[in-house]
Design a protein around this motif. Structure first.
Motif, mmCIF file in Angstrom:
data_model
loop_
_atom_site.group_PDB
_atom_site.id
_atom_site.type_symbol
_atom_site.label_atom_id
_atom_site.label_comp_id
_atom_site.label_asym_id
_atom_site.label_seq_id
_atom_site.Cartn_x
_atom_site.Cartn_y
_atom_site.Cartn_z
ATOM 1 N N ALA A 10 -9.789 1.970 -9.779
ATOM 2 C CA ALA A 10 -8.759 0.932 -9.852
ATOM 3 C C ALA A 10 -7.917 1.170 -11.088
ATOM 4 O O ALA A 10 -8.389 1.702 -12.099
ATOM 5 C CB ALA A 10 -9.396 -0.460 -9.899
ATOM 6 N N ARG A 37 -1.244 5.896 1.533
ATOM 7 C CA ARG A 37 -1.395 4.583 0.932
ATOM 8 C C ARG A 37 -1.878 3.612 2.009
ATOM 9 O O ARG A 37 -1.549 3.768 3.203
ATOM 10 C CB ARG A 37 -0.123 4.068 0.259
ATOM 11 C CG ARG A 37 1.018 3.735 1.166
ATOM 12 C CD ARG A 37 2.172 3.124 0.376
ATOM 13 N NE ARG A 37 1.981 1.709 0.088
ATOM 14 C CZ ARG A 37 2.723 1.007 -0.765
ATOM 15 N NH1 ARG A 37 3.714 1.597 -1.426
ATOM 16 N NH2 ARG A 37 2.504 -0.283 -0.976
ATOM 17 N N ASP A 39 -2.117 -0.473 2.671
ATOM 18 C CA ASP A 39 -1.813 -1.839 2.264
ATOM 19 C C ASP A 39 -2.807 -2.781 2.940
ATOM 20 O O ASP A 39 -3.258 -2.516 4.065
ATOM 21 C CB ASP A 39 -0.385 -2.194 2.639
ATOM 22 C CG ASP A 39 0.616 -1.356 1.863
ATOM 23 O OD1 ASP A 39 1.090 -0.325 2.378
ATOM 24 O OD2 ASP A 39 0.880 -1.732 0.706
ATOM 25 N N PRO A 40 -3.121 -3.893 2.271
ATOM 26 C CA PRO A 40 -4.120 -4.815 2.833
ATOM 27 C C PRO A 40 -3.775 -5.232 4.254
ATOM 28 O O PRO A 40 -2.648 -5.629 4.538
ATOM 29 C CB PRO A 40 -4.068 -6.002 1.871
ATOM 30 C CG PRO A 40 -3.589 -5.414 0.589
ATOM 31 C CD PRO A 40 -2.621 -4.333 0.972
ATOM 32 N N SER A 85 2.066 -1.193 -5.366
ATOM 33 C CA SER A 85 0.703 -1.717 -5.373
ATOM 34 C C SER A 85 0.067 -1.541 -4.001
ATOM 35 O O SER A 85 0.590 -2.028 -3.000
ATOM 36 C CB SER A 85 0.701 -3.201 -5.769
ATOM 37 O OG SER A 85 1.212 -3.368 -7.074
ATOM 38 N N ALA A 86 -1.028 -0.829 -3.970
ATOM 39 C CA ALA A 86 -1.725 -0.501 -2.718
ATOM 40 C C ALA A 86 -2.953 0.310 -3.104
ATOM 41 O O ALA A 86 -3.173 0.624 -4.273
ATOM 42 C CB ALA A 86 -0.837 0.315 -1.779
ATOM 43 N N THR A 87 -3.727 0.670 -2.098
ATOM 44 C CA THR A 87 -4.823 1.612 -2.323
ATOM 45 C C THR A 87 -4.350 2.993 -1.893
ATOM 46 O O THR A 87 -3.803 3.155 -0.803
ATOM 47 C CB THR A 87 -6.076 1.202 -1.528
ATOM 48 O OG1 THR A 87 -6.538 -0.056 -2.021
ATOM 49 C CG2 THR A 87 -7.175 2.244 -1.690
ATOM 50 N N TYR A 88 -4.554 3.968 -2.738
ATOM 51 C CA TYR A 88 -4.120 5.337 -2.475
ATOM 52 C C TYR A 88 -5.341 6.192 -2.140
ATOM 53 O O TYR A 88 -6.311 6.233 -2.899
ATOM 54 C CB TYR A 88 -3.357 5.895 -3.679
ATOM 55 C CG TYR A 88 -2.014 5.228 -3.836
ATOM 56 C CD1 TYR A 88 -1.903 3.974 -4.428
ATOM 57 C CD2 TYR A 88 -0.855 5.824 -3.340
ATOM 58 C CE1 TYR A 88 -0.685 3.326 -4.526
ATOM 59 C CE2 TYR A 88 0.376 5.183 -3.445
ATOM 60 C CZ TYR A 88 0.441 3.935 -4.030
ATOM 61 O OH TYR A 88 1.659 3.301 -4.124
ATOM 62 N N GLY A 104 -10.660 6.113 -2.595
ATOM 63 C CA GLY A 104 -9.409 5.447 -2.920
ATOM 64 C C GLY A 104 -9.285 4.999 -4.358
ATOM 65 O O GLY A 104 -10.265 4.798 -5.070
ATOM 66 N N THR A 105 -8.035 4.850 -4.789
ATOM 67 C CA THR A 105 -7.694 4.237 -6.073
ATOM 68 C C THR A 105 -6.840 3.014 -5.757
ATOM 69 O O THR A 105 -5.792 3.141 -5.117
ATOM 70 C CB THR A 105 -6.914 5.189 -6.976
ATOM 71 O OG1 THR A 105 -7.746 6.276 -7.359
ATOM 72 C CG2 THR A 105 -6.410 4.455 -8.220
ATOM 73 N N LYS A 106 -7.313 1.859 -6.219
ATOM 74 C CA LYS A 106 -6.558 0.629 -5.993
ATOM 75 C C LYS A 106 -5.598 0.432 -7.147
ATOM 76 O O LYS A 106 -6.011 0.238 -8.292
ATOM 77 C CB LYS A 106 -7.510 -0.559 -5.866
ATOM 78 C CG LYS A 106 -6.825 -1.843 -5.447
ATOM 79 C CD LYS A 106 -7.834 -2.937 -5.151
ATOM 80 C CE LYS A 106 -7.140 -4.195 -4.646
ATOM 81 N NZ LYS A 106 -8.121 -5.267 -4.339
ATOM 82 N N ASN A 108 -2.486 -1.541 -9.021
ATOM 83 C CA ASN A 108 -1.761 -2.796 -9.175
ATOM 84 C C ASN A 108 -0.665 -2.579 -10.208
ATOM 85 O O ASN A 108 -0.950 -2.229 -11.357
ATOM 86 C CB ASN A 108 -2.705 -3.914 -9.637
ATOM 87 C CG ASN A 108 -1.965 -5.224 -9.850
ATOM 88 O OD1 ASN A 108 -1.043 -5.553 -9.102
ATOM 89 N ND2 ASN A 108 -2.358 -5.990 -10.856
#
Lengths: 111, 118
Positions: A10, A37, A39-40, A85-88, A104-106, A108
């Protein structure tokens, strides 16, 4: 078995900063590496694809590099924005027709 | 045309029931992949189809899982006698098949099906 690791898990940065996400893989026998990426609540969006013979790919503010021999890739994001902002996720496609994903890397990006 | 589509978007089922998840790949894409993403976990490869070749089933977690692809296009992932640990988001992706050295196999993902087993 191929293992893909992403560091950090993160990351929180202020808007406007340049940042680097890291991906490492244990088996260098890959065809290509792809950054996504997520997104939620949504599916994955492909960002960049680097073939095994390539060293880097660029798209807008994104630049991905690949060092196959050392088993590393980086995703560089310039002038980050809150919309980034997302998880990559990074994924390697190996010579046995399988994709292996990192966890993943979250990211923000704070306004 | 349109991207990869999946249905249903959400599925809630009771333990022990069978479920079918559907994936419509991008037209012309010969390769199709199924993955699942359990809560707090990374993406897990399940199965891969390439044209009319026998699918690579090595990622399927148990014999309760099966998948087929009809006419080289639409795919159905079937989970029999669902268990609570099957709860996850199931993602489908498709790509062109390169034939050589991994070119053109950028994957395009569908929005996923969120499966909840009560």
């Amino acid at each position: 078995k191929q293992e893909v690791t992403q560091i950090p898990a993160a990351l929180s940065v202020p808007e406007g900063e340049n940042l680097v996400l890291n991906c490492s893989f244990t088996d260098s026998a890959i065809y290509n590496l792809q950054w996504f990426r997520q997104d939620p609540g949504k599916g994955l969006t492909s960002l960049l694809l680097i073939q095994s013979s390539q060293r880097e790919q660029t798209s807008g503010r994104l630049n991905a590099s690949l060092d196959k021999s050392s088993g590393r890739s980086t995703l560089y994001i310039a002038a980050s924005q809150p919309g980034d902002s997302a998880t990559y996720l990074c994924a390697v496609f190996n010579n046995f027709n399988k994709f292996y994903f990192g966890s993943g890397t979250k990211l923000n990006v704070k306004p | 045309g349109a991207g990869v589509s999946q249905s249903p978007s959400n599925k809630v089922t009771e333990k022990g029931k069978d479920v079918e998840l559907r994936c419509d790949p991008i037209s012309g894409h010969t390769a199709l992949y199924w993955y699942r993403q359990s809560l707090g976990q990374g993406l897990e490869f399940l199965i891969y189809f390439q044209g009319n070749s026998a699918p690579d089933k090595s990622g399927l977690p148990s014999d309760r899982f099966s998948a087929e692809r009809t006419g080289g296009s639409v795919s159905t992932l079937t989970i029999q006698r669902t268990q609570q640990e099957d709860s996850a988001v199931y993602l489908c992706a498709s790509s062109l098949w390169p034939g050589l050295a991994g070119f053109y196999n950028e994957q395009f993902f569908g929005p996923g099906t969120r499966l909840t087993v009560l």
